[in-house]
Design an enzyme around this catalytic site. Sequence first.
Site, short mmCIF file in Angstrom:
data_model
loop_
_atom_site.label_atom_id
_atom_site.label_comp_id
_atom_site.label_asym_id
_atom_site.label_seq_id
_atom_site.Cartn_x
_atom_site.Cartn_y
_atom_site.Cartn_z
N HIS A 99 8.36 62.44 26.34
CA HIS A 99 8.67 63.22 27.54
C HIS A 99 10.14 63.12 27.90
O HIS A 99 10.85 62.21 27.43
CB HIS A 99 7.83 62.73 28.73
N LYS A 107 10.81 61.28 33.81
CA LYS A 107 9.40 61.00 34.08
C LYS A 107 9.24 59.59 34.64
O LYS A 107 9.82 58.64 34.14
CB LYS A 107 8.57 61.17 32.79
#
EC number: 1.17.1.8
Length: 266
Positions: A155, A159
């Site tokens: 990701h 995040k």
Amino acid sequence: MKTIKIVIAGPRGRMGSEAVKLVQNKENYELVAVVDHKNDGGILSDFKGFEGIDVPVYSDIEKCFKNEACDVLIDLTTPEVGMHHTKTALTYGVRPVVGTTGFTKENLQELEDLCHDSSLGAIIAPNFAVGAVLMMKFSQMAAKYFNDVEIIEMHHDQKLDAPSGTAVKTAEMIRDVRESKQQGHPNEKETLAGARGADFDGMHIHSVRLPGLIAHQQVMFGSSGQTLQIRHDSYNRESFMSGVALAVDTVVKIDTLVYGLENIME
Ligand SMILES: NC(=O)c1ccc[n+]([C@@H]2O[C@H](COP(=O)([O-])OP(=O)(O)OC[C@H]3O[C@@H](n4cnc5c(N)ncnc54)[C@H](O)[C@@H]3O)[C@@H](O)[C@H]2O)c1
Ligand SMILES: O=C(O)C1=N[C@H](C(=O)O)CCC1
């Protein structure tokens, strides 16, 4: 078609702003208010990028639900805030659609109980991308035949939670069919802490965070002489929106908690 009145929490976020566009573009959806920790008492169009969307902004979700008649809350915030919002929605008779990840097992149990007691539906989906849901389902199918698996989720580096909600859900779905096994060598030792990733029922989850990434996951299976790799990539956040719409359309018709989009996809 009946109009579904919607409140979005986290409208200025990467996902929330995409959800605002979705709600604006769907004929039978009406955005009635947003919940944001800034600009309480103002209107959404006070923020850059939301010109012409004159719905009220509330920082206090209770006040929002007291003032605005609505059917569905879409929450795209952070785990603690999202849990508070979801519980409050159920208390006020509003059905939550939650994309926020990082909820614990205990959180999910508490919400399931609240849904049961109030006979209200709620949908919590760690990943709204249809391809990601298929990746999880295909991984579950493969796990019947391959006992050894490593999950690599990748990701963007903004995040907050690790491992991702998708990786946890994938591991749970695999655990449901896989014969429990502690993978790797019984005597293996990490010479650098974390080298083998997080342990989930003996399988390992590795979390990669890099700028440039959006949301990606590779599930790797291995057995003697062969590997199988199942991968999904989201290249933008529009990829999640058909799943958000499916959840909104479904949540108004159900009276229990659903955890995972796979449970409502035909
Ligand atoms: N389910 C899915 O398919 C999916 C996809 C992408 C992201 N996510 C999850 O959605 C969540 C949001 O992700 P993002 O990338 O949009 O994050 P983001 O940081 O861009 O957005 C979060 C937003 O929440 C807002 N916020 C924080 N506290 C608040 C409060 N008290 N009240 C109202 N708003 C508040 C922030 O201002 C911010 O705009 C994360 O948990 C992420 O893991 C889920
Ligand atoms: O960008 C994020 O954050 C994402 N989070 C979800 C998760 O934790 O699984 C899904 C995809 C994007």
